[in-house]
Design a protein around this motif. Structure first.
Motif, PDB file in Angstrom:
ATOM      1  N   ALA A  22       0.848  -1.201   0.000  1.00  0.00           N
ATOM      2  CA  ALA A  22       0.000   0.000   0.000  1.00  0.00           C
ATOM      3  C   ALA A  22       0.881   1.248   0.000  1.00  0.00           C
ATOM      4  N   ALA A  23       1.929   1.215   0.806  1.00  0.00           N
ATOM      5  CA  ALA A  23       2.830   2.376   0.903  1.00  0.00           C
ATOM      6  C   ALA A  23       3.475   2.664  -0.450  1.00  0.00           C
ATOM      7  N   LYS A  24       3.768   1.612  -1.200  1.00  0.00           N
ATOM      8  CA  LYS A  24       4.363   1.805  -2.533  1.00  0.00           C
ATOM      9  C   LYS A  24       3.406   2.585  -3.434  1.00  0.00           C
ATOM     10  N   ARG A  25       2.123   2.258  -3.346  1.00  0.00           N
ATOM     11  CA  ARG A  25       1.136   2.994  -4.136  1.00  0.00           C
ATOM     12  C   ARG A  25       1.090   4.456  -3.729  1.00  0.00           C
ATOM     13  N   VAL A  26       1.214   4.678  -2.439  1.00  0.00           N
ATOM     14  CA  VAL A  26       1.213   6.065  -1.957  1.00  0.00           C
ATOM     15  C   VAL A  26       2.437   6.780  -2.527  1.00  0.00           C
ATOM     16  N   GLY A  27       3.572   6.077  -2.513  1.00  0.00           N
ATOM     17  CA  GLY A  27       4.811   6.650  -3.048  1.00  0.00           C
ATOM     18  C   GLY A  27       4.661   7.061  -4.510  1.00  0.00           C
ATOM     19  N   VAL A  28       3.942   6.266  -5.285  1.00  0.00           N
ATOM     20  CA  VAL A  28       3.732   6.579  -6.710  1.00  0.00           C
ATOM     21  C   VAL A  28       2.979   7.906  -6.849  1.00  0.00           C
ATOM     22  N   GLU A  29       1.968   8.115  -6.025  1.00  0.00           N
ATOM     23  CA  GLU A  29       1.173   9.352  -6.108  1.00  0.00           C
ATOM     24  C   GLU A  29       1.992  10.555  -5.624  1.00  0.00           C
ATOM     25  N   VAL A  30       2.814  10.332  -4.608  1.00  0.00           N
ATOM     26  CA  VAL A  30       3.679  11.416  -4.113  1.00  0.00           C
ATOM     27  C   VAL A  30       4.636  11.840  -5.227  1.00  0.00           C
ATOM     28  N   ALA A  31       5.168  10.843  -5.947  1.00  0.00           N
ATOM     29  CA  ALA A  31       6.100  11.134  -7.039  1.00  0.00           C
ATOM     30  C   ALA A  31       5.420  11.923  -8.155  1.00  0.00           C
ATOM     31  N   LYS A  32       4.090  11.739  -8.294  1.00  0.00           N
ATOM     32  CA  LYS A  32       3.359  12.508  -9.307  1.00  0.00           C
ATOM     33  C   LYS A  32       3.156  13.959  -8.888  1.00  0.00           C
ATOM     34  N   GLY A  33       3.458  14.259  -7.621  1.00  0.00           N
ATOM     35  CA  GLY A  33       3.333  15.639  -7.164  1.00  0.00           C
ATOM     36  C   GLY A  33       2.199  15.903  -6.189  1.00  0.00           C
ATOM     37  N   TYR A  34       1.480  14.845  -5.797  1.00  0.00           N
ATOM     38  CA  TYR A  34       0.391  15.053  -4.839  1.00  0.00           C
ATOM     39  C   TYR A  34       0.907  15.118  -3.407  1.00  0.00           C
ATOM     40  N   ASP A  35       0.253  15.942  -2.594  1.00  0.00           N
ATOM     41  CA  ASP A  35       0.327  15.771  -1.142  1.00  0.00           C
ATOM     42  C   ASP A  35      -0.768  14.770  -0.823  1.00  0.00           C
ATOM     43  N   VAL A  36      -0.429  13.722  -0.084  1.00  0.00           N
ATOM     44  CA  VAL A  36      -1.394  12.640   0.095  1.00  0.00           C
ATOM     45  C   VAL A  36      -1.859  12.535   1.548  1.00  0.00           C
ATOM     46  N   ILE A  37      -3.160  12.389   1.711  1.00  0.00           N
ATOM     47  CA  ILE A  37      -3.704  12.046   3.026  1.00  0.00           C
ATOM     48  C   ILE A  37      -4.117  10.582   2.939  1.00  0.00           C
ATOM     49  N   VAL A  38      -3.475   9.755   3.737  1.00  0.00           N
ATOM     50  CA  VAL A  38      -3.786   8.328   3.742  1.00  0.00           C
ATOM     51  C   VAL A  38      -4.676   8.047   4.944  1.00  0.00           C
ATOM     52  N   ILE A  39      -5.812   7.408   4.701  1.00  0.00           N
ATOM     53  CA  ILE A  39      -6.698   7.006   5.795  1.00  0.00           C
ATOM     54  C   ILE A  39      -6.590   5.492   5.909  1.00  0.00           C
ATOM     55  N   VAL A  40      -6.305   5.008   7.106  1.00  0.00           N
ATOM     56  CA  VAL A  40      -6.185   3.553   7.262  1.00  0.00           C
ATOM     57  C   VAL A  40      -7.261   2.985   8.172  1.00  0.00           C
ATOM     58  N   SER A  41      -7.664   1.753   7.839  1.00  0.00           N
ATOM     59  CA  SER A  41      -8.502   0.929   8.713  1.00  0.00           C
ATOM     60  C   SER A  41      -7.587   0.137   9.636  1.00  0.00           C
ATOM     61  N   ALA A  42      -8.198  -0.573  10.558  1.00  0.00           N
ATOM     62  CA  ALA A  42      -7.456  -1.536  11.366  1.00  0.00           C
ATOM     63  C   ALA A  42      -7.140  -2.753  10.497  1.00  0.00           C
ATOM     64  N   MET A  43      -6.109  -3.518  10.871  1.00  0.00           N
ATOM     65  CA  MET A  43      -5.817  -4.767  10.162  1.00  0.00           C
ATOM     66  C   MET A  43      -7.077  -5.639  10.196  1.00  0.00           C
ATOM     67  N   SER A  44      -7.327  -6.372   9.102  1.00  0.00           N
ATOM     68  CA  SER A  44      -8.615  -7.073   9.026  1.00  0.00           C
ATOM     69  C   SER A  44      -8.781  -8.042  10.196  1.00  0.00           C
ATOM     70  N   GLY A  45      -9.960  -8.071  10.751  1.00  0.00           N
ATOM     71  CA  GLY A  45     -10.251  -8.930  11.896  1.00  0.00           C
ATOM     72  C   GLY A  45      -9.996  -8.267  13.240  1.00  0.00           C
ATOM     73  N   LYS A  46      -9.180  -7.212  13.230  1.00  0.00           N
ATOM     74  CA  LYS A  46      -8.774  -6.587  14.497  1.00  0.00           C
ATOM     75  C   LYS A  46      -9.967  -5.956  15.220  1.00  0.00           C
ATOM     76  N   THR A  47     -10.781  -5.201  14.469  1.00  0.00           N
ATOM     77  CA  THR A  47     -11.900  -4.505  15.122  1.00  0.00           C
ATOM     78  C   THR A  47     -12.871  -5.519  15.733  1.00  0.00           C
ATOM     79  N   ASN A  48     -13.139  -6.610  15.001  1.00  0.00           N
ATOM     80  CA  ASN A  48     -14.010  -7.653  15.562  1.00  0.00           C
ATOM     81  C   ASN A  48     -13.445  -8.199  16.857  1.00  0.00           C
ATOM     82  N   GLU A  49     -12.135  -8.400  16.873  1.00  0.00           N
ATOM     83  CA  GLU A  49     -11.497  -8.937  18.079  1.00  0.00           C
ATOM     84  C   GLU A  49     -11.678  -7.962  19.246  1.00  0.00           C
ATOM     85  N   LEU A  50     -11.463  -6.673  18.971  1.00  0.00           N
ATOM     86  CA  LEU A  50     -11.587  -5.660  20.027  1.00  0.00           C
ATOM     87  C   LEU A  50     -13.027  -5.587  20.541  1.00  0.00           C
TER      88      LEU A  50
END
Ligand code: ASP
Ligand code: MG
Length: 412
Positions: A22-50
């Protein structure tokens, strides 16, 4: 610099390796000149566990502490994503909701975002930071407590950031490669849509399509955020995924855009209620006070002053509805013979903005179901959708037959 919002769902950050991808994809957009805001979820299954841990510790939990626990999954992925980007020499830092701050109402576990001040993050972009990694799904209440936005809420975080920062686009990375005409697990002929209108997506999401949280679509429609749904497992490309956009941006579309279903429906009937002015108000006020989300409603023709009242609601709310009706009967507020709950039903809906200008969609839908020998129990319609309640065992068949009949496998 233009801002891009990229949201990664639970499966896209499920392991350190996936976070790297995922970070690599973000890097590609940064290289294109964007300032990027990345929003992340919890690792799958984590929220259910909590959630499970909270329930086990305290069945009648304090909702503020529920939010404190359940929001924590996103904190972990936000920090890990920032570290991963730093390892790739991309200037990045993490933000928890309260640090931005994402200001929400105090409705714990289903809070609404009220405001996202942009100054903190914008100032950091000005100092050379290129990626702000924000923990999705969480915010802070006026009382200063941590809140969460309801399950699936990081989609809403992403759209709200895109609106606040006037982002060029909001890309939602998930485990499917877009929005389909129906669930590919139900119909092998399901086709990925290149574009879908906000209103259609809103109906599909609230009718059971799980790809986006309903509220995120509402927000995108209100602020005209260009929303793209795409897979984090496929090769990046500019045309990938499905664009959720304004109706005006779609040249040609089918009359019916998609077929949605929901297994989780129950049909409840109050048998022989006194038919008098105000009876519907009394019944549905009692249900709403009990927190029952009523969807479809049918009142049968009255005979000798008595009538049957039928409604549908989520299966999980049947017990609550039964309790509310029993109490109303005991209190003498509603007089009825019996309450029948049928939990073996499913809702199938066809959705499309084309219905506004085309007649005959309902008639065709009913003919298709009748040709398959499927009995319709309840019907509701809106300007752009028709929903029917049928026996659950026919759900797959109904979806497939409707998908075929409206030729959704072919583009307009
Ligand atoms: N992690 C939260 C959930 O599973 C929020 C999200 O992923 O959107 O509901
Ligand atoms: Mg989700």
């Amino acid at each position: 610099m233009p801002v891009l919002v990229m949201k990664f769902g639970g499966t896209s950050v499920a392991t350190l390796d996936r976070i790297r991808r995922a970070a690599k994809r973000v890097g590609v957009e940064v290289a294109k000149g964007y300032d990027v805001i990345v929003i992340v979820s919890a690792m799958s299954g984590k929220t259910n566990e909590l959630v499970g841990w909270v329930n086990e510790t305290s069945p009648l939990y304090d909702a503020r502490e529920y939010d404190a626990v359940v929001s924590s999954g996103e904190n972990v992925t936000a920090g890990l994503m920032a570290l991963t980007l730093q390892e790739m020499d991309v200037p990045a830092r993490s933000w928890q909701g309260w640090q931005v701050p994402v200001k929400t109402t105090s409705a714990h576990s289903s809070a609404r975002i009220e405001e996202i001040p942009t100054d903190n993050i914008t100032a950091k972009f000005g100092e050379g930071m290129r990626v702000a990694v924000v923990a999705g799904f969480q915010g802070v209440s006026p009382e200063g407590r941590i809140t969460t936005l309801g399950r699936g809420g990081s989609d809403t975080t992403a759209v709200a950031f895109a609106a606040a920062f006037e982002a060029e686009r909001c890309d939602i990375y998930t485990d499917v490669d877009g929005v389909y005409t129906t669930d590919p697990r139900v119909s092998a002929k399901a086709r990925k849509l290149d574009k879908i209108a906000f209103e259609e997506m809103l109906e599909l999401a609230s009718l059971g399509a799980k790809v986006l949280q309903t509220r995120s679509v509402e927000l995108a429609m209100r602020y005209n955020v260009r929303l793209r749904v795409l897979s984090s497992f496929e090769e990046p490309s500019d045309v990938a995924g499905t664009l959720v956009c304004a109706e005006e941006d779609i040249m040609e579309s089918n009359v019916v855009a998609g077929v949605a279903y929901s297994r989780d429906e129950a049909k409840m009937t109050l048998v022989s209620v006194a038919d008098r002015p105000g009876i519907a108000a009394t019944i549905f006020t009692a249900l709403s006070d009990a927190g029952v989300n009523v969807d479809m409603i049918v009142q049968n023709i009255a005979e000798e002053g008595r009538t049957d009242m039928t409604w549908s609601c989520p299966t999980t709310e049947v017990a609550r509805a039964e309790k509310a009706m029993a109490e109303a009967k005991d209190g003498g507020v509603i007089n009825y013979q019996e309450l029948i709950a049928d939990t073996d039903v499913a809702k199938v809906s066809v959705v499309g903005i084309g219905m506004r200008s085309h007649t005959g969609v309902a008639a065709k839908m009913f003919r298709v179901l009748s040709a398959e020998g499927i009995n319709i129990r309840v019907i509701t319609t809106s300007e752009i959708k028709i929903s029917v309640l049928i026996d659950r065992k026919y759900m797959e068949l109904a979806v497939q037959a409707l998908h075929d009949a409206f030729e959704l496998d072919k583009a307009a």
